[in-house]
Enzyme design. Structure first.
Site, PDB file in Angstrom:
ATOM      1  N   HIS A  64       0.795  -1.222   0.000  1.00  0.00           N
ATOM      2  CA  HIS A  64       0.000   0.000   0.000  1.00  0.00           C
ATOM      3  C   HIS A  64       0.834   1.280   0.000  1.00  0.00           C
ATOM      4  O   HIS A  64       0.283   2.373  -0.146  1.00  0.00           O
ATOM      5  CB  HIS A  64      -1.025  -0.048   1.118  1.00  0.00           C
ATOM      6  CG  HIS A  64      -2.013  -1.162   0.865  1.00  0.00           C
ATOM      7  ND1 HIS A  64      -2.833  -1.161  -0.243  1.00  0.00           N
ATOM      8  CD2 HIS A  64      -2.244  -2.323   1.510  1.00  0.00           C
ATOM      9  CE1 HIS A  64      -3.558  -2.261  -0.242  1.00  0.00           C
ATOM     10  NE2 HIS A  64      -3.215  -2.984   0.797  1.00  0.00           N
TER      11      HIS A  64
ATOM     12  N   HIS B 225       2.753  -8.209  -3.068  1.00  0.00           N
ATOM     13  CA  HIS B 225       1.793  -8.938  -3.893  1.00  0.00           C
ATOM     14  C   HIS B 225       1.787  -8.334  -5.292  1.00  0.00           C
ATOM     15  O   HIS B 225       1.340  -7.200  -5.484  1.00  0.00           O
ATOM     16  CB  HIS B 225       0.399  -8.844  -3.255  1.00  0.00           C
ATOM     17  CG  HIS B 225      -0.651  -9.639  -3.964  1.00  0.00           C
ATOM     18  ND1 HIS B 225      -1.930  -9.766  -3.471  1.00  0.00           N
ATOM     19  CD2 HIS B 225      -0.636 -10.349  -5.117  1.00  0.00           C
ATOM     20  CE1 HIS B 225      -2.650 -10.514  -4.285  1.00  0.00           C
ATOM     21  NE2 HIS B 225      -1.882 -10.872  -5.306  1.00  0.00           N
TER      22      HIS B 225
ATOM     23  N   ARG C  56      -0.075  -8.286  -8.257  1.00  0.00           N
ATOM     24  CA  ARG C  56      -1.383  -8.669  -8.790  1.00  0.00           C
ATOM     25  C   ARG C  56      -1.371  -8.659 -10.316  1.00  0.00           C
ATOM     26  O   ARG C  56      -0.596  -7.936 -10.936  1.00  0.00           O
ATOM     27  CB  ARG C  56      -2.468  -7.714  -8.281  1.00  0.00           C
ATOM     28  CG  ARG C  56      -2.914  -7.985  -6.851  1.00  0.00           C
ATOM     29  CD  ARG C  56      -4.020  -7.029  -6.455  1.00  0.00           C
ATOM     30  NE  ARG C  56      -4.604  -7.390  -5.171  1.00  0.00           N
ATOM     31  CZ  ARG C  56      -5.679  -8.148  -5.020  1.00  0.00           C
ATOM     32  NH1 ARG C  56      -6.298  -8.622  -6.088  1.00  0.00           N
ATOM     33  NH2 ARG C  56      -6.160  -8.425  -3.825  1.00  0.00           N
TER      34      ARG C  56
ATOM     35  N   ARG D 112      -2.261  -3.265  -9.667  1.00  0.00           N
ATOM     36  CA  ARG D 112      -2.910  -2.113  -9.029  1.00  0.00           C
ATOM     37  C   ARG D 112      -2.025  -1.420  -7.991  1.00  0.00           C
ATOM     38  O   ARG D 112      -2.260  -0.275  -7.652  1.00  0.00           O
ATOM     39  CB  ARG D 112      -4.228  -2.524  -8.376  1.00  0.00           C
ATOM     40  CG  ARG D 112      -4.087  -3.432  -7.172  1.00  0.00           C
ATOM     41  CD  ARG D 112      -5.421  -3.722  -6.529  1.00  0.00           C
ATOM     42  NE  ARG D 112      -6.308  -4.463  -7.400  1.00  0.00           N
ATOM     43  CZ  ARG D 112      -7.460  -4.995  -6.994  1.00  0.00           C
ATOM     44  NH1 ARG D 112      -7.848  -4.839  -5.745  1.00  0.00           N
ATOM     45  NH2 ARG D 112      -8.213  -5.684  -7.826  1.00  0.00           N
TER      46      ARG D 112
ATOM     47  N   GLU E  77       3.787 -12.611  -3.018  1.00  0.00           N
ATOM     48  CA  GLU E  77       2.413 -13.103  -3.095  1.00  0.00           C
ATOM     49  C   GLU E  77       1.973 -13.054  -4.548  1.00  0.00           C
ATOM     50  O   GLU E  77       2.219 -12.063  -5.250  1.00  0.00           O
ATOM     51  CB  GLU E  77       1.483 -12.252  -2.231  1.00  0.00           C
ATOM     52  CG  GLU E  77       1.724 -12.420  -0.741  1.00  0.00           C
ATOM     53  CD  GLU E  77       0.710 -11.685   0.099  1.00  0.00           C
ATOM     54  OE1 GLU E  77       0.565 -12.035   1.284  1.00  0.00           O
ATOM     55  OE2 GLU E  77       0.066 -10.742  -0.414  1.00  0.00           O
TER      56      GLU E  77
ATOM     57  N   THR F 221      -7.885  -9.147  -0.674  1.00  0.00           N
ATOM     58  CA  THR F 221      -8.118 -10.590  -0.703  1.00  0.00           C
ATOM     59  C   THR F 221      -9.255 -10.947   0.239  1.00  0.00           C
ATOM     60  O   THR F 221      -9.220 -10.619   1.421  1.00  0.00           O
ATOM     61  CB  THR F 221      -6.835 -11.345  -0.305  1.00  0.00           C
ATOM     62  OG1 THR F 221      -5.767 -10.912  -1.147  1.00  0.00           O
ATOM     63  CG2 THR F 221      -7.020 -12.837  -0.471  1.00  0.00           C
TER      64      THR F 221
ATOM     65  N   HIS G  12      -3.568 -11.001   7.624  1.00  0.00           N
ATOM     66  CA  HIS G  12      -4.651 -10.288   6.965  1.00  0.00           C
ATOM     67  C   HIS G  12      -5.506  -9.562   7.995  1.00  0.00           C
ATOM     68  O   HIS G  12      -6.198 -10.169   8.793  1.00  0.00           O
ATOM     69  CB  HIS G  12      -5.559 -11.169   6.107  1.00  0.00           C
ATOM     70  CG  HIS G  12      -6.366 -10.350   5.118  1.00  0.00           C
ATOM     71  ND1 HIS G  12      -5.861  -9.928   3.903  1.00  0.00           N
ATOM     72  CD2 HIS G  12      -7.614  -9.846   5.189  1.00  0.00           C
ATOM     73  CE1 HIS G  12      -6.772  -9.212   3.263  1.00  0.00           C
ATOM     74  NE2 HIS G  12      -7.839  -9.149   4.024  1.00  0.00           N
ATOM     75  N   GLY G  13      -5.419  -8.224   7.968  1.00  0.00           N
ATOM     76  CA  GLY G  13      -6.253  -7.388   8.808  1.00  0.00           C
ATOM     77  C   GLY G  13      -5.759  -7.190  10.226  1.00  0.00           C
ATOM     78  O   GLY G  13      -6.440  -6.552  11.032  1.00  0.00           O
TER      79      GLY G  13
ATOM     80  N   GLY H  97       0.438  -5.649   6.712  1.00  0.00           N
ATOM     81  CA  GLY H  97       0.739  -4.576   5.774  1.00  0.00           C
ATOM     82  C   GLY H  97      -0.123  -3.351   5.922  1.00  0.00           C
ATOM     83  O   GLY H  97       0.339  -2.286   6.344  1.00  0.00           O
TER      84      GLY H  97
END
Length: 255
Positions: free
Chosen positions: A13, A46, A48, A52, A73, A104, A194-195, A216
């Site tokens: 990010h 990641h 993608r 993005r 990733e 995700t 995640h989160g 992240g």
């Protein structure tokens, strides 16, 4: 003595902010170097299919300029497999990917995609790349990962982090605890992510069979206010305290 717990820092990010305006600032590779200075054990990025956030040149620079292990990733596609085999990062974490999702949304259905995943897992392993599968904390997915030959699983903690504090969150945490124990029982190294935030990380860090957390979005968001170094150091402290308390019979705690 509690088992060591590693922290992998996801820099996606930083690239999200950069790409919002174009150009080169802020630089995710610079963020990776700052994370290393602040005590990160690894860097996650990641790539993608729609590029993005992280783009191909970021991966090239990360491989050339950072000394920490890189966890790439990626979706299990021919394109991504080719990129991974060209760069040969320390590890590749296979994740599900939908063009329309914001982030995700769940774990990889390993049990339902054994034939599809077999080639990718085999090719990465043959190249000396450590393969991880990002899965929901369910025994059927863990068992499938073992059959497939992946040495590592990363448990998706999103449902736990998103659950309201109280009984629902406790139930989701118990799923993670059981899955992590099952992973160790069948010989898989267990990661999670995640989160996770300051509020939710302690209870997961306290699980003794989890050896790595990948975080992240929360870290990058907090860094806007207090700097990446301060944010990472506080996260490490929360993780360390929770792990130490678990090792002495205490609990990491969950609301």
């Amino acid at each position: 003595m509690p088992r060591p717990l590693r922290l992998g820092v996801n820099i996606d990010h930083v690239a999200t902010v950069r790409n919002a305006r174009g150009g080169r600032h802020p630089d995710p590779v610079r963020a990776a170097k700052l994370a290393a200075e602040a005590g990160a054990d690894g860097i996650t990025a990641h790539l993608r299919e729609d590029r993005r956030h992280i783009v191909d040149s970021d991966i090239e620079r990360l491989m050339a300029e950072i000394r920490l292990p890189l966890n790439l990733e990626m979706a299990a596609t021919d394109e991504m497999l080719g990129i991974a085999l060209r760069h040969k990062p320390h590890a590749c974490c296979l994740v599900p990917e939908k063009r329309t999702e914001v982030t995700t949304e769940g774990g990889l259905d390993v049990a339902g995609q054994m034939e599809t995943l077999k080639r990718t897992v085999g090719a990465l392993g043959a190249a000396g790349i450590r393969v991880s599968l990002f899965i929901d904390p369910e025994p059927v997915q863990l068992d499938a990962a073992k059959v497939l030959g992946a040495p590592v699983v990363e448990l998706h903690t999103g449902a736990y982090c998103d659950a309201p504090a109280g009984a629902e969150r406790v139930a989701e945490l118990e799923r993670i605890v059981r899955a992590a124990a099952h992973a160790e029982a069948i010989g898989l190294e267990c990661h999670a992510g995640h989160g996770l935030s300051y509020e939710t990380v302690g209870a997961v860090a306290a699980i003794p069979t989890i050896v790595e957390l990948n975080i992240g979005h929360f870290l990058i968001g907090e860094a806007i206010f207090v700097g990446l170094g301060n944010t990472l150091q506080r996260m490490r402290a929360v993780m360390k305290d929770a792990r130490a308390a678990a090792g002495t019979g205490g609990a990491g705690g969950v609301s």
